[in-house]
Write a protein that holds these residues in place. Structure first.
Motif, mmCIF file in Angstrom:
data_model
loop_
_atom_site.group_PDB
_atom_site.id
_atom_site.type_symbol
_atom_site.label_atom_id
_atom_site.label_comp_id
_atom_site.label_asym_id
_atom_site.label_seq_id
_atom_site.Cartn_x
_atom_site.Cartn_y
_atom_site.Cartn_z
ATOM 1 N N TYR A 78 -2.504 9.779 -3.252
ATOM 2 C CA TYR A 78 -2.712 9.435 -1.844
ATOM 3 C C TYR A 78 -2.807 10.730 -1.065
ATOM 4 O O TYR A 78 -2.221 11.728 -1.481
ATOM 5 C CB TYR A 78 -1.549 8.575 -1.299
ATOM 6 C CG TYR A 78 -1.359 7.290 -2.043
ATOM 7 C CD1 TYR A 78 -2.188 6.206 -1.813
ATOM 8 C CD2 TYR A 78 -0.345 7.175 -2.997
ATOM 9 C CE1 TYR A 78 -2.017 5.010 -2.519
ATOM 10 C CE2 TYR A 78 -0.178 5.989 -3.700
ATOM 11 C CZ TYR A 78 -1.009 4.919 -3.457
ATOM 12 O OH TYR A 78 -0.839 3.746 -4.157
ATOM 13 N N PRO A 79 -3.526 10.749 0.068
ATOM 14 C CA PRO A 79 -4.177 9.620 0.719
ATOM 15 C C PRO A 79 -5.481 9.228 0.042
ATOM 16 O O PRO A 79 -6.073 10.031 -0.683
ATOM 17 C CB PRO A 79 -4.474 10.151 2.120
ATOM 18 C CG PRO A 79 -4.643 11.623 1.935
ATOM 19 C CD PRO A 79 -3.718 12.004 0.810
ATOM 20 N N ILE A 84 -2.358 9.884 4.954
ATOM 21 C CA ILE A 84 -1.640 8.761 4.359
ATOM 22 C C ILE A 84 -1.299 7.742 5.439
ATOM 23 O O ILE A 84 -0.593 8.044 6.398
ATOM 24 C CB ILE A 84 -0.352 9.241 3.669
ATOM 25 C CG1 ILE A 84 -0.673 10.361 2.661
ATOM 26 C CG2 ILE A 84 0.330 8.074 2.952
ATOM 27 C CD1 ILE A 84 0.546 11.105 2.175
ATOM 28 N N LEU A 110 1.775 11.990 -3.190
ATOM 29 C CA LEU A 110 1.431 11.828 -1.767
ATOM 30 C C LEU A 110 1.246 13.207 -1.163
ATOM 31 O O LEU A 110 2.216 13.923 -0.914
ATOM 32 C CB LEU A 110 2.549 11.070 -1.030
ATOM 33 C CG LEU A 110 2.728 9.612 -1.428
ATOM 34 C CD1 LEU A 110 3.870 9.460 -2.407
ATOM 35 C CD2 LEU A 110 2.986 8.771 -0.196
#
Ligand SMILES: [Zn+2]
Length: 321
Positions: A78-79, A84, A110
């Motif tokens: 992610y994102p 995100i 992340l």
């Protein structure tokens, strides 16, 4: 692997690696690194350390290569868009309920936690608190000012520092073959590998230094100022000013004692140390310091460059007499 030769010598990586070897890896790490451009590569390296069967990620096994290409079924990045969002966290929560498919571990990466809105961070809390078995979260942030204390307290924090210039040069010299261009890029990168690589590729580092050098050669009268400052674009402004700062700083030091070096940048500084007197150099370095402040307060590029170039010229004339 991108920057792994640097990363593996950091405390951050050593601590992580030891946790993995001992089987005591935390379920969530917050990896803090100012080098935004290379942070993803560092995060990948941590994920490889978790999944590769070698004690140092081999870079060639199935796990390592799939992580590198971001196509590993058990390593989710992610994102999915620019930053995100809550939707990403919802997706993470959903996916974390499934068992890993290929490995014995599931990893969520992340990148960009510093840009995550509080709602999205709050959504993440429950998973951080009670993560499913064999699930690991690697959070990457360029700073922690915007990270909620509730998130911070649930992660083990690891800091990736800035690196020494010579170490970055060593890490990049295999892929960046033009040595002078590489040295310029590294000098302006503030110890960040990703920034150095970008400046090398765009040529911005070398160009900024070249313009700094030319400031002392091409601008000989006030008529030259406007023509010259037009060459320093907004994108180059910061690098141009820091090149000037380094150039005048080096020239001043060279007046006091010898320092070895090579390349056009060094030669110019050496030449300035011989041809300008101390007063002119101090005048120039004061002007550069003022310009640094102006840049910080968002003055326009033209105004900053006009100001600093004119001031350097003025100092040269004043101290000639
Ligand atoms: Zn491997």
């Amino acid at each position: 692997m991108n920057g792994f030769s640097l990363l593996k010598n950091t405390n951050a990586y050593k601590v992580f690696s030891l946790d993995v070897s001992r089987g005591t890896a935390s379920h969530a790490y917050l990896i803090v690194c100012e080098d935004e451009l290379n942070l993803e590569n560092y995060l990948k390296a941590f994920a490889k350390r978790l999944l590769c069967s070698e004690s140092e990620p081999c870079g060639v096994c199935r796990n390592c290569t799939l992580i590198e290409s971001k196509t590993h079924t058990d390593v989710v990045f992610y994102p999915t868009g620019k930053k995100i969002l809550v939707a990403d966290v919802d997706d993470l929560v959903k996916k974390s309920a499934y068992k890993p498919l290929e490995c014995d571990k599931k990893v969520f990466i992340l990148n960009g936690v510093s840009n995550m809105l509080p709602q999205a961070q709050n959504k993440l809390l429950k998973t951080l608190e009670e993560p499913p078995k064999n699930t690991y979260l690697l959070l990457g942030a360029t700073s922690t000012y915007t990270v909620l204390s509730t998130v911070l307290s649930r992660c083990k924090r690891l800091d990736i520092p800035s690196f020494k210039e010579e170490d970055i040069v060593k890490a990049l010299e295999g892929e960046c073959l033009d040595r002078q261009k590489l040295l310029s890029a590294v000098r302006l990168s503030g110890g960040k590998l990703g920034e150095a690589r970008e400046r090398y590729e765009s040529g911005a580092g070398a160009l900024a230094e070249e313009l700094a050098i030319k400031t002392f050669i091409e601008v000989t009268s006030s008529r030259d100022v406007a023509r010259f400052s037009g060459k320093v674009t907004k994108e180059l402004l910061k690098d141009y000013i820091s090149s000037l700062a380094r150039l005048t700083g080096l020239a001043l030091r060279l007046q006091d004692h010898f320092e070895s070096g090579d390349g056009a940048f060094y030669e110019t500084a050496l030449n300035l140390s011989k041809t300008l007197n101390k007063g002119a150099l101090i005048h120039a370095s004061d002007a550069v310091r003022k310009a640094e402040k102006d840049v910080y307060f968002n003055a326009t590029a033209t105004a900053v460059v006009d100001g600093v170039v004119f001031s350097i010229l003025e100092g040269k004339h004043k101290w000639l007499k």
